[in-house]
Design a protein around this motif. Structure first.
Motif, short mmCIF file in Angstrom:
data_model
loop_
_atom_site.label_atom_id
_atom_site.label_comp_id
_atom_site.label_asym_id
_atom_site.label_seq_id
_atom_site.Cartn_x
_atom_site.Cartn_y
_atom_site.Cartn_z
N ILE B 133 -2.66 21.36 17.28
CA ILE B 133 -1.03 22.14 17.48
C ILE B 133 -1.17 20.82 15.72
N LYS B 134 -0.66 21.38 13.98
CA LYS B 134 -0.64 20.78 13.16
C LYS B 134 0.54 20.40 13.10
N LEU B 135 1.78 19.58 13.17
CA LEU B 135 3.01 19.90 12.20
C LEU B 135 3.12 19.89 10.81
N GLU B 136 2.90 21.05 10.16
CA GLU B 136 3.24 20.72 8.85
C GLU B 136 4.40 21.25 8.31
N ASP B 137 5.16 21.24 6.87
CA ASP B 137 6.56 21.10 6.56
C ASP B 137 7.48 22.30 7.47
N GLY B 138 7.76 21.28 8.62
CA GLY B 138 8.85 22.18 9.19
C GLY B 138 7.75 23.50 10.08
N ALA B 139 7.10 23.44 10.00
CA ALA B 139 6.14 24.66 11.25
C ALA B 139 4.87 24.15 11.51
N CYS B 140 4.88 25.40 12.97
CA CYS B 140 3.41 24.55 13.99
C CYS B 140 2.46 25.14 13.53
N ASN B 141 1.32 24.63 12.90
CA ASN B 141 0.43 25.56 11.99
C ASN B 141 -1.12 25.29 14.00
N LEU B 142 -1.54 26.26 14.65
CA LEU B 142 -2.07 25.91 15.62
C LEU B 142 -3.45 26.71 15.53
N LEU B 143 -4.71 25.83 15.78
CA LEU B 143 -5.62 26.11 16.29
C LEU B 143 -6.57 27.35 17.72
N LEU B 144 -6.87 28.44 17.71
CA LEU B 144 -7.32 28.29 19.06
C LEU B 144 -8.15 29.02 18.22
N VAL B 145 -8.96 28.53 20.40
CA VAL B 145 -10.36 29.27 20.05
C VAL B 145 -10.89 30.20 21.08
N LEU B 146 -11.00 31.19 21.15
CA LEU B 146 -11.99 33.01 21.33
C LEU B 146 -12.54 32.61 22.53
N PHE B 147 -13.32 32.88 23.24
CA PHE B 147 -14.58 33.25 23.35
C PHE B 147 -14.70 34.44 24.36
N GLU B 148 -16.25 34.63 24.47
CA GLU B 148 -16.45 35.99 24.50
C GLU B 148 -15.94 36.53 26.13
N PRO B 149 -15.39 37.31 26.71
CA PRO B 149 -15.12 37.68 27.87
C PRO B 149 -15.61 37.01 29.41
N ARG B 150 -15.48 37.11 30.22
CA ARG B 150 -16.11 35.90 31.59
C ARG B 150 -16.04 37.39 32.55
N ASP B 151 -17.34 36.40 33.43
CA ASP B 151 -17.69 37.81 33.93
C ASP B 151 -17.22 37.92 35.25
#
Lengths: 224, 154
Positions: B133-151
């Motif tokens: 979660i990065k606070l930048e210029d009055g906004a939040c920039n989020l980085l999420l990671v997507l994984f393969e579907p689970r069994d």
């Protein structure tokens, strides 16, 4: 046993304990398992609440699922570390590029916690929520188990990956029918190690211990 | 009772105190214990609006709910392979993150991120991890990671 022998034995066991992630197929005897659980039972707890409960998992299918949940948790956590470059910072001291790559791959794949599937026994440690000191009490019980297992010549690993994230803890609770008023704390794998392991480095007492107030080392560097 | 108005300052100060207390108790591990915060809201408001199995459409449905409800002023996203970048503008709770950052606490939870993750996990069975979660210029920039579907079993 003489006092000196006792001190030496305790010191030996504490220093011999390792986190073991590879096990032979040899089963853990019921006698040994009981000794380990008895050691846990004797741990201290706030108000003697004894909030710990244990689920012994030997069924291969259930162990496989525990391994998968652990691998999933570790994989997500370490991949997040990897994509934000925190992992690169953590391993900046590891200069060999190939080794570094292998470490990154092992961590981000989650395989570092998948071994729960291969240990002959997984002990799932749960704790009663309606007590004051749940995490401390259960941790004391777990350490007792690790030390007793070491004394018995067994290997263990204290694994938090399958339950550190509340989403994974919920999966384990469903898998093992753990009631709502109990929390899954950790999974302890137990088995016979495939090989001896070297000790991991430890910080010196000089770095760890302060005199009277925070900031002044209790031990000089050369004493530690 | 439900129509009573609450001051945003009050809500955010309580949220800040709660998050700070949780951080003080659990340190960096706190982030793993709050990944389902927002679940009731998700089930109530977001899930009924998700009509597609398409990743972009799922994320967009959550974004629409958040903007329509005035929780954020704007939200956009970009999927880059397994990385999901989300930019949140004008989030009601941004003051909480700002106060945490001022205390040198890395922000460790974000309701819009949780709602998106819950949606992807629920609909596609794909695990999601909030990495940053990065606070930048009055906004939040989020980085999420997507994984393969689970069994199905796990």
């Amino acid at each position: 046993m003489e006092r000196n022998e006792l001190i030496q034995a305790v010191d030996f066991v504490i220093h011999e304990r390792r986190s073991i992630r590879q096990y032979t197929d040899e089963p853990v005897s019921e006698e040994d398992l009981r000794m380990i659980l008895e050691a846990a039972r004797q741990a201290p707890s706030g108000e003697n609440a004894q909030p710990w409960r244990f689920i012994i998992v030997k069924d291969p299918e259930t162990r496989k699922l525990l391994g998968a949940i652990g691998a999933g948790g570790s994989g997500r956590r370490f991949t997040a570390e990897f994509v934000t470059k925190q992992m690169h910072e953590r391993f900046k001291g590891l200069e060999d590029e190939e080794k570094r790559k292998a470490v990154f791959e092992k961590l981000t794949s989650g395989n570092v916690s998948a071994f729960l599937a291969d240990a002959p026994v997984d002990i799932v440690v749960c704790g009663k929520k309606k007590v004051w000191d749940l995490p401390y009490d259960t941790s004391a019980a777990i350490e007792n188990m690790l030390l007793m297992a070491t004394a018995l010549g067994l290997g263990t690993c204290w694994v938090i990956a399958p339950c550190i994230d509340i989403r994974d803890e919920e999966r384990i609770k469903r898998l093992l029918d753990v009631p709502e008023d109990y929390k899954v704390i950790s999974v302890i794998s137990v088995g016979h190690p495939t090989r001896p392991h070297r000790p991991r480095p430890r910080l010196s007492l000089h770095e760890l211990v302060h005199a009277e107030k925070w900031g002044t080392p209790y031990y000089k560097e050369e004493e530690a | 009772m439900n129509d009573r108005k609450l001051s945003l300052g009050y809500i955010n100060s309580v949220l800040y105190d709660l998050e700070k207390a949780f951080w003080d108790e659990r340190g960096r591990g706190a982030r793993f214990r709050v990944t389902t915060v927002g679940r009731e809201y998700f089930l109530d408001k977001c899930l009924p609006k998700i009509q597609s199995q398409d990743l972009d459409a799922i994320i967009k449905a959550v974004e629409d709910v958040l903007t329509e409800e005035g929780i954020v002023l704007g939200q956009s996203h970009l999927v880059e392979d397994r990385l999901l970048h989300i930019r949140v503008e004008g989030c009601l709770h941004q003051d909480v993150e700002r106060k945490l950052a001022a205390k040198d606490v890395e922000p460790f939870t974000c309701i819009p991120a949780n709602l998106v993750a819950l949606a992807i996990e629920q609909v596609l069975r794909r695990p999601v991890e909030l990495a940053e979660i990065k606070l930048e210029d009055g906004a939040c920039n989020l980085l999420l990671v997507l994984f393969e579907p689970r069994d199905a079993d796990v």
